[in-house]
Design an enzyme around this catalytic site. Structure first.
Site, PDB file in Angstrom:
ATOM      1  N   GLU A   1     -11.203  -1.001  -3.400  1.00  0.00           N
ATOM      2  CA  GLU A   1     -10.575  -0.235  -2.311  1.00  0.00           C
ATOM      3  C   GLU A   1      -9.490   0.682  -2.872  1.00  0.00           C
ATOM      4  O   GLU A   1      -9.278   0.761  -4.076  1.00  0.00           O
ATOM      5  CB  GLU A   1      -9.952  -1.201  -1.295  1.00  0.00           C
ATOM      6  CG  GLU A   1      -8.901  -2.121  -1.896  1.00  0.00           C
ATOM      7  CD  GLU A   1      -8.519  -3.273  -0.976  1.00  0.00           C
ATOM      8  OE1 GLU A   1      -9.177  -3.478   0.056  1.00  0.00           O
ATOM      9  OE2 GLU A   1      -7.560  -3.995  -1.314  1.00  0.00           O
TER      10      GLU A   1
ATOM     11  N   ASP B   1       0.822  -1.213   0.000  1.00  0.00           N
ATOM     12  CA  ASP B   1       0.000   0.000   0.000  1.00  0.00           C
ATOM     13  C   ASP B   1       0.860   1.269   0.000  1.00  0.00           C
ATOM     14  O   ASP B   1       0.629   2.196   0.807  1.00  0.00           O
ATOM     15  CB  ASP B   1      -0.905   0.046   1.247  1.00  0.00           C
ATOM     16  CG  ASP B   1      -1.650  -1.265   1.492  1.00  0.00           C
ATOM     17  OD1 ASP B   1      -2.039  -1.898   0.511  1.00  0.00           O
ATOM     18  OD2 ASP B   1      -1.841  -1.620   2.675  1.00  0.00           O
TER      19      ASP B   1
HETATM   20  O1  FUB Z   1      -2.604  -3.808   3.555  1.00  0.00           O
HETATM   21  C1  FUB Z   1      -3.840  -4.029   4.162  1.00  0.00           C
HETATM   22  C2  FUB Z   1      -4.974  -3.861   3.171  1.00  0.00           C
HETATM   23  O2  FUB Z   1      -4.747  -4.677   2.047  1.00  0.00           O
HETATM   24  C3  FUB Z   1      -5.143  -2.474   2.590  1.00  0.00           C
HETATM   25  O3  FUB Z   1      -5.795  -1.572   3.429  1.00  0.00           O
HETATM   26  C4  FUB Z   1      -5.922  -2.809   1.372  1.00  0.00           C
HETATM   27  O4  FUB Z   1      -6.006  -1.752   0.460  1.00  0.00           O
HETATM   28  C5  FUB Z   1      -5.176  -4.001   0.860  1.00  0.00           C
HETATM   29  O5  FUB Z   1      -4.038  -3.631   0.136  1.00  0.00           O
END
Ligand code: FUB
Length: 465
Positions: free
Chosen positions: A355, A188
């Site tokens: 997301e 991320d």
């Molecule tokens: O890294 C944890 C979670 O996994 C993130 O918040 C999401 O976007 C996914 O990448």
């Protein structure tokens, strides 16, 4: 016989104090990146893995390529503690102890594995050498015995000190790829440029169920060589309402301050995620929780998870907070950057959205980018839309970055974008399953150029090794 602590660093990192005989050990710092580990008392012999077991073997320039690969490790952020180190093989496995024997295995992400695969560095027996103390058995060190690597109880003898000391040398198999840009497991990535310097703020990865607790900052002038600035916010001591799920940080500069937006949860009780904001006078922290409570609480808005924040500031100076898994939301932030009018929250979920919203503006056009599918899927990917305002309306432009199986690149997503100051040159930072042995909780950070077509659409991004 006098009792002494092995080292403040390793003892603190392990959470308890261990007593040993002999001279006090001084914590040592290892450079991150590819390296080989040469025995101090058997020069020319290096730590390597053979049939998964740790050995001490001769390596020369005439050695087979596989031997050189097996004698090369990447020194990375400790899987159990950022104060210590882990050693990743070229195939992505981690050096760990098991029944006190050193071997290499895939990261299971649980606390035991992470502890078994983390070593704290202290000064070795000769200048410039280091000794590697087990994170979870701080009275034991990596030591060679009959040319096999063991985790043995420290003995205050010259022989033991020599057998447990290694010189960190140039790697027998140097890194040949540009990516990952950060050694180790980081996901991320939020990339930004503050005052001409690039910064990366990633999720610390390698934890089962993404249960990491802290964020680090990295900086660079060239997007290639990155300086690790250490931990900038740790949910444990720094955030009263979250103790894990330290996910997806995003940093923006405003009011002469730096604001870090982040997702957090609790390991037990109500484990639903919430968003927080922390503030610092420096892009490398330390950051402090600005509110002492969440900025967006779980369940405050119906539908979706409160994770994956980012802030876009328009030319007018107005900043907008975007966030959400399942549902994408946006709200204008108040001038203080740590409050908003909840009545102003709008839902802008595009078709295909999962997301990681990211918004930027180029030549008057707003770009909303996001990740599709589950981060554990190799089909995790990035799509985008263009719009005429920070709220849209949005025109869906489709997928722009996805897996590249011919190169072994899977699950590229959760990205951010930065423009080189004063230019129309853009870069995208994203994560992918660590190549070659990663998965949805063992991810690494990559950067590639992002180019625009004449009509302002984004050219398909080719992820590179
Ligand atoms: O890294 C944890 C979670 O996994 C993130 O918040 C999401 O976007 C996914 O990448």
């Amino acid at each position: 016989m006098r009792l002494r602590v092995v080292s403040t660093l390793s003892a603190l990192a392990a959470g308890f104090v261990v007593v040993l005989t002999g001279s006090p050990a001084q914590a040592a710092t290892l450079p991150a990146g590819a390296a080989s580990l040469e025995s101090v008392n058997y020069p020319g012999r290096y730590a390597r893995h053979l049939n998964a077991l740790g050995q001490l073997e001769a390596v020369t320039s005439a050695s087979a390529a596989q031997t050189k690969l097996d004698a090369t490790f990447t020194v990375v952020n400790g899987l159990a503690s950022p104060a210590c180190y882990s050693f990743q093989t070229k195939a992505g496995l981690f050096l760990r102890h098991y029944n006190y024997r050193l071997r290499v295995d895939a990261n299971a992400g649980d606390a035991t594995f992470r502890g078994d695969a983390t070593f704290c560095a202290v000064d070795g027996s000769v200048a410039g050498s280091v000794s590697l103390v087990s994170y979870n058995y701080p009275a034991r060190r990596i030591r060679h015995r009959d040319f096999a690597l063991w985790l043995d109880a420290y003995q205050d003898t010259a022989a033991f000190r020599a057998d447990s000391s290694f010189r960190i040398t140039a790697p027998w198999a140097p890194k040949t790829t540009a990516n990952p840009v950060l050694p180790g497991l980081f996901a991320d990535p939020h990339i930004a440029n503050f005052n001409g310097r690039y910064y990366l703020y990633p999720t610390t990865d390698g934890y089962a169920s993404w249960s990491g607790t802290y964020y680090k900052a990295f900086s660079s002038t060239d997007l290639v060589n990155w300086t690790d600035h250490g931990v900038i916010l740790d949910h444990g001591p720094d955030v009263s309402w979250a103790d894990n799920s330290a996910w997806a940080p995003a940093v923006t500069a405003k009011n002469g301050q730096y604001y870090l937006y982040f997702s957090g949860g609790l390991a037990s009780g109500n484990t639903a995620k919430q968003l927080g904001v922390a503030v610092s006078a420096s892009p490398t922290g330390p950051f402090r929780d600005a509110l002492g409570r969440p900025l967006v609480t779980s369940g405050q808005f119906s539908g979706g998870q409160a994770i994956d924040p980012m802030v876009f500031t328009d030319d007018s100076g107005q900043s907008y907070l975007y966030w959400g898994q399942g549902v994408a939301r946006v709200v204008p932030l108040n001038a203080d950057m740590v409050s908003y009018d909840a009545a102003q929250v709008r839902t802008i979920t595009p078709s295909g959205y999962n997301e990681a919203p990211f918004v930027f503006k180029r030549n008057g056009t707003y770009y909303l980018m996001w990740s599709e599918n589950d981060t554990r899927s190799e089909d995790y990917r990035i799509a985008y839309a263009t719009g005429t305002s920070p709220y849209g309306p949005w025109t869906n432009r489709g997928v722009v970055l996805q897996k590249r199986l011919d190169a072994g690149i899977r699950g590229p997503g959760h990205h951010s974008v930065v423009r080189a100051p004063g230019t129309d040159t853009w870069y995208i930072a994203y994560h992918r399953f660590a190549v070659p042995a990663g998965n949805g909780t063992n991810r690494e950070t990559a950067i590639d150029p992002m180019r625009f077509n004449a009509d302002g659409t984004i050219a398909p991004i080719v992820p590179t090794l």
